[in-house]
Design a protein around this motif. Structure first.
Motif, short mmCIF file in Angstrom:
data_model
loop_
_atom_site.label_atom_id
_atom_site.label_comp_id
_atom_site.label_asym_id
_atom_site.label_seq_id
_atom_site.Cartn_x
_atom_site.Cartn_y
_atom_site.Cartn_z
N ARG A 1 0.81 -1.22 0.00
CA ARG A 1 0.00 0.00 0.00
C ARG A 1 0.84 1.27 0.00
NH1 ARG A 1 -0.60 -2.55 4.85
NH2 ARG A 1 0.20 -1.51 6.72
N GLU B 1 -0.39 5.26 -5.53
CA GLU B 1 -0.44 6.69 -5.79
C GLU B 1 -1.74 7.27 -5.24
OE1 GLU B 1 1.90 8.52 -7.09
OE2 GLU B 1 3.28 6.88 -7.58
N GLU B 2 -1.63 8.37 -4.48
CA GLU B 2 -2.81 9.01 -3.89
C GLU B 2 -2.73 10.51 -4.12
OE1 GLU B 2 -4.40 6.87 -0.11
OE2 GLU B 2 -2.23 6.97 0.12
N ASP B 3 -3.88 11.12 -4.37
CA ASP B 3 -3.95 12.56 -4.56
C ASP B 3 -3.84 13.25 -3.20
OD1 ASP B 3 -5.66 15.20 -4.63
OD2 ASP B 3 -5.08 14.80 -6.70
N VAL C 1 -6.58 13.24 -0.09
CA VAL C 1 -6.26 12.54 1.16
C VAL C 1 -6.33 13.50 2.35
CG1 VAL C 1 -4.46 11.30 2.41
CG2 VAL C 1 -4.85 10.81 0.00
N ARG D 1 -1.44 6.70 4.45
CA ARG D 1 -2.28 7.82 4.03
C ARG D 1 -1.75 9.12 4.62
NH1 ARG D 1 -7.97 7.96 3.77
NH2 ARG D 1 -7.50 8.59 1.62
N SER E 1 1.06 10.13 2.57
CA SER E 1 0.59 10.72 1.31
C SER E 1 0.20 12.18 1.50
CB SER E 1 -0.60 9.92 0.76
OG SER E 1 -0.21 8.64 0.34
N LYS F 1 6.96 6.44 -0.53
CA LYS F 1 5.99 7.52 -0.73
C LYS F 1 6.64 8.79 -1.29
CE LYS F 1 1.86 6.14 0.33
NZ LYS F 1 0.79 6.21 -0.72
#
Length: 392
Positions: A193, A197-199, A203, A282, A285, A305
């Protein structure tokens, strides 16, 4: 790697971790999670805490002694670390300690009947190696080195394969005379995890953070981080007014209570306190910068990350080695003892160009999917002489 059962049946793998620091456990969990992904050879993994199962009466004493030495007398710990870094063979005291757990480890092996054993904890690797040398155990031993260093404690004669975090560590092992066929650069295992890729804006909104204000994540490993330096951040009007602080205390409730008391006198809606956070990926991120001690796993998660780091008070020994590697890679800077931590933090946070450069260096330095690459390194190889049952 050539499994003893072949590909027609499921393979049982015992992953031995340890409770001296959270990184060993997190690496083991990452390997177990990655073993369930994809369509590779069917593998059943079982993660076991080596200290709890093999030394149930001694584990608390050993852990307490280790943590107190690191906390109260880090210079002594550093001296012992450097004094033994290149030791050949086991000291009489260490050998006695391993032999005390021999029967319990044999019972553990008989209970799980593994086709291979993976160790993310150096004491476990040494104990398994000893049983193999004595002819009491006949399964492949894979050691996952969870720091960017090559301390002798990780290195044992009956180890069939070393999985390491970087080419630098691989080169150090080869310089010690370990054959290239027994070393694979997989990266330090982190959960899959951490590579998602996370915005960042999305987030932050989901975590209740302001999307347009810098976020600094503060971590100190599973035990939490508390020092005058961290208190100084909470007492700094410039820090608390100019950024959002998310402080992860881990499982240390005493740390959480002390920080809550500190904040009671200086209430700030821009400071968040967390205990043990399963969703730390998270928070990474969402963050612009990570303030942390340079443990192998935490920093590897941050690199995955592409999160820039400010390293704080590394423990003499493996944390200093980790810090040196990360600074050379350009993914981290180390807080200078002669300057106020608040000044250095503010300087970094308000230098977006520098943070962007560090993110780029992290993207170049990181190894994609390290936990999955670890399993790929264990698959059958075409050269028979590299069979795990024959490698020495």
């Amino acid at each position: 790697m050539k499994w003893s059962k072949g590909t027609a049946e499921r393979v049982r793998v015992l992953v031995l971790s340890g409770n001296l620091g959270d990184g060993h456990r997190q690496a083991a969990k990452a390997l177990a999670e990655a073993s369930r992904l994809g369509t590779r050879e069917a593998v059943d993994t079982e993660v076991v805490d080596f200290m709890q199962r093999v030394y149930p009466q001694l584990q608390h004493v050993v852990k307490y002694g280790f943590l107190k030495m690191v906390e109260k007398t880090p210079s002594i710990y550093g001296y012992l670390y450097h004094r033994t870094k290149y030791d050949e063979g086991l000291s009489p005291l260490f050998s006695l300690f391993l032999r005390l757990g021999r029967r319990a480890l044999m019972r553990l092996a008989a209970e799980y009947r593994p086709d291979a054993i993976i160790c993310t904890f150096p004491l476990a690797a040494a104990a398994v190696s000893l049983l193999k040398e004595e002819g009491r155990l006949h399964v492949p031993l894979i050691t996952v080195i969870t720091d960017h260093t090559d301390h002798a404690l990780w290195l044992n004669p009956a180890t069939d394969l070393y999985l390491v975090g970087s080419e630098q560590v691989a080169s150090a092992l080869r310089a010690r005379g370990i054959a290239s066929s027994r070393v694979a650069v997989s990266g330090i295992p982190v959960a899959p995890r951490f590579h998602a890729e996370e915005d960042r804006t999305v987030v932050r909104q989901q975590l209740g953070l302001q999307p347009d204000m810098p976020v600094v994540l503060v971590m100190g490993g599973g035990g939490g981080l508390l020092s005058e330096g961290i208190r100084s951040l909470l007492r700094s009007e410039a820090v608390c007014a100019g950024m959002q602080l998310v402080i992860v205390c881990g499982s240390n409730r005493a740390v959480m209570r002390e920080l809550e008391e500190e904040l009671a006198h200086r209430p700030s809606g821009r400071v968040r306190l967390l205990g043990f956070a399963e969703d730390i990926h998270r928070w990474m991120s969402a963050a612009d910068l990570l303030l942390t001690k340079p443990g192998g796993l935490t920093t590897s998660e941050a690199v995955a990350k592409a999160l820039p780091m400010l390293l704080y008070k590394p423990i003499p020994g493996q944390e200093e080695d980790n810090a040196a590697v990360l600074m050379r890679a350009g993914v981290a800077v180390q807080a200078e003892g002669g300057r106020a931590l608040t000044d250095q933090l503010l300087e970094l946070v308000h230098d977006p160009a520098r943070l962007a450069h560090m993110r780029g260096r992290a993207e170049a330095f990181r190894i994609a999917r390290p936990a999955e690459r670890a399993w790929e390194a264990l698959q059958p190889r075409p050269q028979p002489e590299l069979s795990m049952s024959k490698a020495r």
